[in-house]
Design an enzyme around this catalytic site. Sequence first.
Site, PDB file in Angstrom:
ATOM      1  N   LYS A 182       0.843  -1.200   0.000  1.00  0.00           N
ATOM      2  CA  LYS A 182       0.000   0.000   0.000  1.00  0.00           C
ATOM      3  C   LYS A 182       0.870   1.239   0.000  1.00  0.00           C
ATOM      4  CE  LYS A 182      -2.047   2.532   3.267  1.00  0.00           C
ATOM      5  NZ  LYS A 182      -2.157   3.885   2.656  1.00  0.00           N
ATOM      6  N   GLU A 257      10.308   2.245   9.910  1.00  0.00           N
ATOM      7  CA  GLU A 257      11.291   3.263   9.515  1.00  0.00           C
ATOM      8  C   GLU A 257      10.562   4.591   9.632  1.00  0.00           C
ATOM      9  OE1 GLU A 257      12.759   6.097   7.852  1.00  0.00           O
ATOM     10  OE2 GLU A 257      12.523   5.141   5.898  1.00  0.00           O
ATOM     11  N   CYS A 291      13.212  11.663   5.385  1.00  0.00           N
ATOM     12  CA  CYS A 291      13.255  11.333   6.809  1.00  0.00           C
ATOM     13  C   CYS A 291      14.653  11.431   7.396  1.00  0.00           C
ATOM     14  CB  CYS A 291      12.689   9.933   7.047  1.00  0.00           C
ATOM     15  SG  CYS A 291      13.516   8.648   6.079  1.00  0.00           S
ATOM     16  N   GLU A 389      10.391  16.903  14.046  1.00  0.00           N
ATOM     17  CA  GLU A 389      10.554  16.684  12.611  1.00  0.00           C
ATOM     18  C   GLU A 389       9.566  17.578  11.854  1.00  0.00           C
ATOM     19  OE1 GLU A 389      11.036  12.942   9.626  1.00  0.00           O
ATOM     20  OE2 GLU A 389       9.218  12.950  10.854  1.00  0.00           O
TER      21      GLU A 389
END
Length: 491
Positions: A182, A257, A291, A389
């Site tokens: 997905k 992750e 990331c 982040e």
Amino acid sequence: MGEFNTKSDFETRLFINNEYVDAKSGDRFTVTNPCTGKVIAEGLQGAGAEDVDLAVLAASKAFKKWSKTRGSERARCMLKMADLIEADMEKLAMIETISMGQPISTARKFMEAVPAYWRYYAGFADKIGGESFPEDGDARIKFTQYMPYGVCAGIASWNGTQVTGVKKLAAAVAAGNTFIFKASEKSPLGAIALGTYIKKAGFPPGVINIVSGAGLTGALLANHMGIWKISFTGSTESGRKVQDAATKSNLKIVTLELGGKSPAIIFNDANLENALTMSSRGFLLNAGQICAVCSRTLVQEGIAPKFLEGLQKKFEDMSRLMGDPTDPKTYIGPLADKIQFDRVSSFLEAGKSSAKILSGGTRRGDTGYFIEPTIFVNPDVKDDIYKEEIFGPILSVKTFKTEEEAIALANDSIYGLAASIYTTDVTRAMRVSAELEAGTVTINAPYSATFNAPFGGMKQSGQGRESGKYGLMDWLQVKAIVFNMDMPRTD
């Protein structure tokens, strides 16, 4: 829009059991070009519970044969998949560009890694061996076998659908698992298109299935009792939900992750021009929507004035390369969508009240989700722009005096995905890299994906590893077989 002229150019259905099928859920959604604001595909079909059940059933049936298929035959399908994707890389790259604003120059580089991953893991398909252990005074001979889990699932992030997806998919099927993939609802078009290549490559029905949808579809995968492992790339917040669902369902194995707030440490002896280039061009790749990007730059006081002067100039130069992502000359495109734009803008406004802006700090134009490359200088370590982040073109720069202070600042984070060190002192590089709490540490460069080295995070940046042999072994479970040799002879 490159070679895509109408909304009908895109496949919108699910790919289950080697066929494109309509979703039974009735859920539909659209994908919008973040540069122009125009709808590029509509009527994309989101998988519901019944659809996911059908994908799991197809994968379960296929596993019985695929897990026993010769490794060389699995490799043959994978190598053909690599060839097919390589032949269509420009088309697949452009899909990512118009879906989430990734500059075509970046999309091409990301796509180049995809066939390489297929070929790399194809090489392992017939080389998955175990170990043996001799008698050790216990009259027992022991050996191990590595076994696939069965039906597995992978959820890719929107900032690099193809490359984050292939890390999961290629390793999993090489190991003998079957798979349900997905993509994010922000950039699903490239993933859905893979169905055609899967069938042409010769994968048997049910080995690889592709579903689309938002968080609900992801939750259905994470909760499903027929899926035995799931790998997720995305935010830490979403990763927690996947982990929780996996635990509460059938205790499926989870690879995560997740997010990062990675530090770059620049010492006085660093090659200044290299450090400046990597802290600007390297950081601004994909508009900072990576990331592992180093969004906290720690620079030693001795070179700080010259570094900041040079960095401001670099960011201003890079700003001139912002624009239409379909233009090969563009380096910085828009943010992925309005949700991401609003999120980054909120960090930007909050940062203005607590730190000095050296460059940027504004929106670019009123069409598309563009934000100027921005530098904040010496924010407080408790400020959100420094510790959270952001996933956008906003860099925080902070000065330090000593090596020990730099290490403490770098490790003062809930994240531990990546880190970079800039120095010409090899001994220092080895010493500091050993102290940093990060899954990957690069020297004199930012992180760049390599298919033969492991990648993954420490702390709240995730668990498990992707890429390299470690990434393959993450899709296998070990079985011990023990022979009792203390038996009476029968001759």
